[in-house]
Design an enzyme around this catalytic site. Structure first.
Site, PDB file in Angstrom:
ATOM      1  CG  MET A 182      -2.003  -1.091   1.363  1.00 24.40           C
ATOM      2  SD  MET A 182      -2.863  -1.025   2.690  1.00 24.40           S
ATOM      3  CE  MET A 182      -4.050   0.331   2.280  1.00 24.40           C
ATOM      4  CG  HIS A 183       0.416   3.486   2.489  1.00 24.82           C
ATOM      5  ND1 HIS A 183      -0.883   3.769   2.753  1.00 24.82           N
ATOM      6  CD2 HIS A 183       0.673   2.477   3.361  1.00 24.82           C
ATOM      7  CE1 HIS A 183      -1.307   3.024   3.818  1.00 24.82           C
ATOM      8  NE2 HIS A 183      -0.415   2.396   4.369  1.00 24.82           N
ATOM      9  CG  ASP A 193      -0.053  -5.189   1.747  1.00 23.44           C
ATOM     10  OD1 ASP A 193      -0.699  -4.355   2.236  1.00 23.44           O
ATOM     11  OD2 ASP A 193       1.000  -4.984   1.704  1.00 23.44           O
TER      12      ASP A 193
END
Length: 495
Positions: A78-79, A237
């Protein structure tokens, strides 16, 4: 029919082939490099992801009838900030979830814009790994690159774009950008404006289990797949791992011991931790969840084993940690090798051993690392309990969950039962299950979980050991506050 799950991790992509009854037919893993150009920085070349996926899928399908593949679903780290120009070329390496370069931007967002306003707009406050502070960093430090941005996306979204030509993301992954109005599931125009970007630069939003498109003809030919293979939006995830472990519905919990460590608490209703110590995100099942995320979990053990001890025999290093030593270790470890997110939100925090003496052994240090990660996971549990959320048992997955010793430590530090899913392929399996829903194999994510997820074993805490770990946890809790100002000073921060 067959379904492909993509787990786009930080160090490798794991590709999984599964049938509609949940039997895993094949798994292929492809590594790629990780760059640390400066202390606390972490980035990756999206072209490496592309190469790994496009080479890995044909290898995955070797010896199988590719015409039977119906759908593809991805779970991804992520991110990470992936930026494309007007020709859909990658502008710069992706700035990853565990990158700490945005301390100044985080302070601006939380201190000047204000935590209360951020929480109202996005249900979250700023953390160094989130996407919005990275955009602010780019605008300030890489102006020419920032001016080229035509599309902003997340790591697994880049893979979906390569497969389908569609600029897309899902609500669970987008929740970690600090650009999404999580409660109302739409882009926050005020946050976009604050970051100097427009809605046209953002990908289209989908539920994780929704179809975003089918394979581009040239990609289908390259992969040896039919063009009508459905690609679903996929998930971050942790949300994908939650699906893969059956963590859906009110109050279900999953602990992931991967590179990072997470506590994932599923909820039917939207809710926010008033102190924002836990993230309030959308879930891949169409509902919501609260999540605590520590930046370094299994990676702490990997660092100690491989970089310090120069060994890859993890089991041998744990062999001397006998049951009588559990809860009695005099060495304490703060697992903040990349700074920390939940719940302390401190980019200056650092990994630290405390309590070493002349007779401290390798196994003492190994035990301290395993325990330190468990104590840090408990920190997020304590936030959830303070919110009145009772957690009596949890699923556990991730590479760290392969260690029987670590699972025992975790169950007793948390003093709860831990259920180990039969399949250890959380994000990849979750991605394949989301693809099944997109293809109509199951009517909902919950139905897919009920049909496909099974428990292999349950670890229960021992009352005496849990009591010893309660004492050790209280000692652990005192270490970080004592060193917080020291960490800041060491990193040149004026208090």
């Amino acid at each position: 029919m067959l379904y492909i799950g993509i787990d786009l991790g930080t160090s490798a992509v794991k590709l999984l082939l599964m049938d509609g009854e949940g039997e895993i037919k094949n798994i292929v893993s492809k590594d790629y490099p990780l760059e640390f150009p400066q202390p606390g920085w972490s980035q990756q070349n999206p072209e490496d992801w592309k190469k790994a996926v496009l080479e890995g899928i044909p290898e995955l399908l070797r010896s199988f009838d590719a015409s039977q593949v119906a759908g593809i679903g991805a779970g991804g780290q992520m991110h990470g900030l992936v930026v494309l120009d007007e020709h859909d070329n990658v502008i710069r390496p992706a700035i990853l979830w565990n990158d700490g370069r945005t301390a100044k931007q985080v302070d601006y967002l939380n201190g000047v814009v204000g935590r209360e306003k951020l929480s109202k707009l996005t249900a979250n406050i700023a953390f160094a790994g989130f996407t919005a502070p990275k955009l602010l960093w780019m605008r300030e430090n890489e102006r020419s690159n920032f001016a080229k941005i035509a599309k902003i996306m997340l790591p697994k979204d880049y893979i979906n774009y390569l497969l389908t030509g569609v600029h897309c993301t899902d609500y669970s992954d987008a929740s970690g950008m600090l650009l999404l109005d999580v409660e109302h599931k739409c882009w926050s125009r005020e946050m976009l404006e604050l970051c100097g970007v427009s809605e046209s630069q953002m990908p289209r939003l989908f539920e994780s289990y929704e179809k975003v498109g089918t394979l581009l003809p040239e990609i289908a030919q390259q992969l040896g797949l039919p063009e009508n293979v459905v690609v679903c939006a996929g998930a971050g995830d942790n949300a994908a791992a939650a699906v893969g472990t059956g963590t859906v519905g009110e109050g279900a919990c999953n602990i992931s011991l991967g590179t990072s460590g997470t506590v994932f608490i599923s909820s039917e209703q939207f809710g926010v931790d008033p102190h924002n110590a836990l993230h309030a995100f959308a879930h891949a099942d169409g509902h919501y969840h609260l999540m605590g995320c520590m930046l370094s979990a299994a990676s702490c053990n990997k660092w100690l084993m491989e970089d310090i001890f120069h060994t890859s025999d993890y089991a041998a290093e744990q062999a001397d940690i006998t049951p009588d030593k559990l809860g009695n270790n005099r060495v304490c470890f703060l697992p903040y090798l990349m700074g920390e997110r939940s719940p302390i939100n401190d980019t200056n925090a650092r990994g630290t051993f405390v309590g070493m003496t002349m007779d401290t052994s390798r196994s003492d240090l190994t035990q301290a690392v395993l325990e330190g990660v468990a104590f840090a996971i408990r920190d997020s549990f304590e936030v959830a309990r303070a919110l009145g959320i009772p957690i009596h048992r949890s699923k556990i997955c991730g590479g760290g969950a392969k260690s029987p010793l670590w699972k025992t430590i975790m169950a007793n530090v948390l003093n709860i039962q831990l259920d180990v899913p039969e399949s250890e392929q959380g994000p990849g399996m979750g991605g394949a299950m989301l693809a099944m829903v997109a293809c109509g194999r199951y009517p909902s994510v919950a139905a897919a979980c009920e049909a496909l997820v099974r428990t292999a074993e349950t670890i229960s805490p021992d009352p005496e050991l849990a009591a010893r770990y309660e004492v050790r946890y209280q000692q652990f809790k005192a270490v970080y506050p004592a060193l917080k100002d020291v960490f800041a000073a060491m990193n040149g921060v004026q208090l």
